[in-house]
Design a protein around this motif. Structure first.
Motif, PDB file in Angstrom:
ATOM      1  N   CYS A  50       6.932  11.188   5.588  1.00 50.93           N
ATOM      2  CA  CYS A  50       5.756  11.052   4.716  1.00 50.93           C
ATOM      3  C   CYS A  50       4.566  11.736   5.370  1.00 50.93           C
ATOM      4  CB  CYS A  50       5.418   9.586   4.460  1.00 50.93           C
ATOM      5  SG  CYS A  50       6.781   8.558   3.914  1.00 50.93           S
ATOM      6  N   TYR A  94       0.814  -1.222   0.000  1.00 49.67           N
ATOM      7  CA  TYR A  94       0.000   0.000   0.000  1.00 49.67           C
ATOM      8  C   TYR A  94       0.847   1.272   0.000  1.00 49.67           C
ATOM      9  CZ  TYR A  94      -3.832   3.134   1.259  1.00 49.67           C
ATOM     10  OH  TYR A  94      -4.768   4.149   1.263  1.00 49.67           O
ATOM     11  N   TYR A  95       1.970   1.266   0.725  1.00 51.16           N
ATOM     12  CA  TYR A  95       2.805   2.463   0.828  1.00 51.16           C
ATOM     13  C   TYR A  95       4.064   2.378  -0.042  1.00 51.16           C
ATOM     14  CZ  TYR A  95      -0.096   3.390   4.951  1.00 51.16           C
ATOM     15  OH  TYR A  95      -1.152   3.622   5.803  1.00 51.16           O
ATOM     16  N   LYS A 147      -7.518   3.116   7.734  1.00 53.74           N
ATOM     17  CA  LYS A 147      -7.649   4.529   8.061  1.00 53.74           C
ATOM     18  C   LYS A 147      -7.995   4.651   9.543  1.00 53.74           C
ATOM     19  CE  LYS A 147      -6.829   6.256   3.986  1.00 53.74           C
ATOM     20  NZ  LYS A 147      -6.427   5.008   3.311  1.00 53.74           N
ATOM     21  N   THR A 202       4.875   3.288  -2.963  1.00 50.11           N
ATOM     22  CA  THR A 202       5.288   4.506  -3.667  1.00 50.11           C
ATOM     23  C   THR A 202       5.085   5.763  -2.831  1.00 50.11           C
ATOM     24  OG1 THR A 202       3.092   4.655  -4.694  1.00 50.11           O
ATOM     25  CG2 THR A 202       4.815   3.494  -5.924  1.00 50.11           C
ATOM     26  N   THR A 203       4.095   5.765  -1.939  1.00 51.36           N
ATOM     27  CA  THR A 203       3.791   6.981  -1.177  1.00 51.36           C
ATOM     28  C   THR A 203       4.664   7.146   0.064  1.00 51.36           C
ATOM     29  OG1 THR A 203       2.042   5.812   0.009  1.00 51.36           O
ATOM     30  CG2 THR A 203       1.396   7.056  -1.967  1.00 51.36           C
ATOM     31  N   CYS A 204       5.156   6.033   0.613  1.00 50.43           N
ATOM     32  CA  CYS A 204       6.025   6.104   1.799  1.00 50.43           C
ATOM     33  C   CYS A 204       6.884   4.841   1.853  1.00 50.43           C
ATOM     34  CB  CYS A 204       5.194   6.258   3.069  1.00 50.43           C
ATOM     35  SG  CYS A 204       6.178   6.721   4.523  1.00 50.43           S
ATOM     36  N   GLU A 234       5.730  10.824  10.169  1.00 46.24           N
ATOM     37  CA  GLU A 234       5.250  12.099   9.637  1.00 46.24           C
ATOM     38  C   GLU A 234       6.391  12.931   9.060  1.00 46.24           C
ATOM     39  OE1 GLU A 234       1.980  13.756   9.435  1.00 46.24           O
ATOM     40  OE2 GLU A 234       1.597  11.599   9.401  1.00 46.24           O
ATOM     41  N   ILE A 251       0.392  10.582   5.354  1.00 47.66           N
ATOM     42  CA  ILE A 251       0.221   9.408   4.490  1.00 47.66           C
ATOM     43  C   ILE A 251      -0.132   8.151   5.281  1.00 47.66           C
ATOM     44  CG2 ILE A 251       1.363   7.862   2.857  1.00 47.66           C
ATOM     45  CD1 ILE A 251       0.746  10.612   1.715  1.00 47.66           C
ATOM     46  N   VAL A 252       0.593   7.873   6.353  1.00 43.62           N
ATOM     47  CA  VAL A 252       0.494   6.590   7.055  1.00 43.62           C
ATOM     48  C   VAL A 252      -0.440   6.722   8.261  1.00 43.62           C
ATOM     49  CG1 VAL A 252       1.758   4.736   8.210  1.00 43.62           C
ATOM     50  CG2 VAL A 252       2.820   5.979   6.308  1.00 43.62           C
TER      51      VAL A 252
END
Length: 321
Positions: free
Chosen positions: A118, A34-35, A151, A37-39, A115, A121-122
């Motif tokens: 990223c 899930y993370y 979430k 690419t984003t984190c 934080e 994001i997480v």
């Protein structure tokens, strides 16, 4: 003491990945990548923080595992992390949580670190889930793949926290029912109970067993009474597994064979009932316990994860954005 093999986990990855395929993912948004690419550095960041926390205090490993369990029994949504405010009552004051659940500061530290790399994001719920896995590994236990994408809740449920979590006074039938209400089989309940191979319990949770029950080894009971008198000392602590208290292994089950379960609910797993054969098996087969525990933890981590507009990624795990 019955023959027993101490846990050894040379490489369970293939076995555990196979088990993962058998676990139903509740919502499709959960993914082990899930993370990616984003984190991309989130997992090593969490792992390093957990290792440091456990190295500083071995008990913290059990505390982070328990924090995940207490959160997920009401849905894996980080609701347990929310502080009370003048207009909001969270879950920290629930009977099973008050003066008991801990590790919040460690989660705060991890969240701050995540934080910084990223922002926004997480989720806190994902951090709690990963930290539980990394805690078990840090204490010598098995690893498993943690599906991600939970979430964070914008609310909490004090009533559910008070009623849903299984109490240490429950008998075997009630334990089976409590876990069945969350979708777990009796076998999964026994496997998850093996998490008591680490951690400590307060005198108030096992005093009744210590002074009123016969299904407890006499020398074991005598050794406990100095820590847990018949009155007073409610918050005095004793290891749930007095033999290897800071190692995630299968000795917990061997202790049950010898009537050395600390909690009433522990000893109920080996009390002439339907769970006896599984306890015997785990006491002799460390790998079977490791695989079943990891499999059940993946399933637990998928209890009602949140998504959509009714949820968020909290910037501060203790309060809604």
């Amino acid at each position: 003491m019955s023959p027993m093999r101490r846990l050894s986990y040379p490489s369970l990855n293939l076995v555990l990945l196979g088990c993962l395929l058998a676990v139903q993912i509740v919502f499709a948004q959960l993914s082990d990548s899930y993370y990616a690419t984003t984190c991309p550095n989130v997992l090593p960041t969490i792992q390093a923080a957990v290792r440091a926390a456990v190295a500083n205090e071995s008990r913290m490993g059990a505390s982070l595992l328990r924090l995940h369990f207490h959160d997920c029994f009401g849905g894996c949504d980080a609701s347990i992390l929310l502080d009370d405010t003048a207009n909001f009552t969270g879950e920290k004051t629930a009977g099973p949580n008050a003066n008991s659940v801990r590790g919040f500061d460690v989660i705060d530290t991890i969240k701050s670190q995540v934080e910084s790399i990223c922002p926004g994001i997480v989720s806190c719920a994902d951090i709690v889930a990963v930290a539980a896995r990394d805690s078990v590994v840090a204490l010598g236990g098995p690893s498993w793949v943690v599906p991600l994408g939970r979430k964070d809740s914008t609310t909490a449920n004090l009533t559910a926290a008070n009623t849903d979590l299984p109490a240490p006074s429950l008998n075997l039938a009630a334990l089976i029912t409590a876990f069945a209400n969350k979708g777990f089989t009796a076998n999964e309940m026994v496997a998850l109970s093996g998490g008591h191979t680490i951690g400590q319990a307060r005198c108030t949770t096992f005093r009744a067993r210590l002074y009123n029950e016969n299904s407890i080894d006499a020398s074991f009971a005598a050794s406990l009474k100095a820590t847990c008198p018949s009155s007073g000392g409610d918050n005095n602590l004793t290891s749930l597994d007095v033999t290897t208290p800071t190692t995630f292994d299968n000795v917990y089950f061997a202790n049950l064979l010898n009537q050395k379960g600390l909690l009433h609910s522990d000893q109920q797993l080996f009390s002439g009932g339907s769970a006896d054969s599984q306890v015997r098996s785990y006491s002799n087969n460390a790998t079977a316990f490791a695989v079943d525990f990891a499999n059940a933890m993946v399933k637990m981590g998928n209890l009602s994860p949140l998504a959509g507009t009714s949820s968020q990624v909290r910037t501060n795990c203790r309060k809604v954005n």
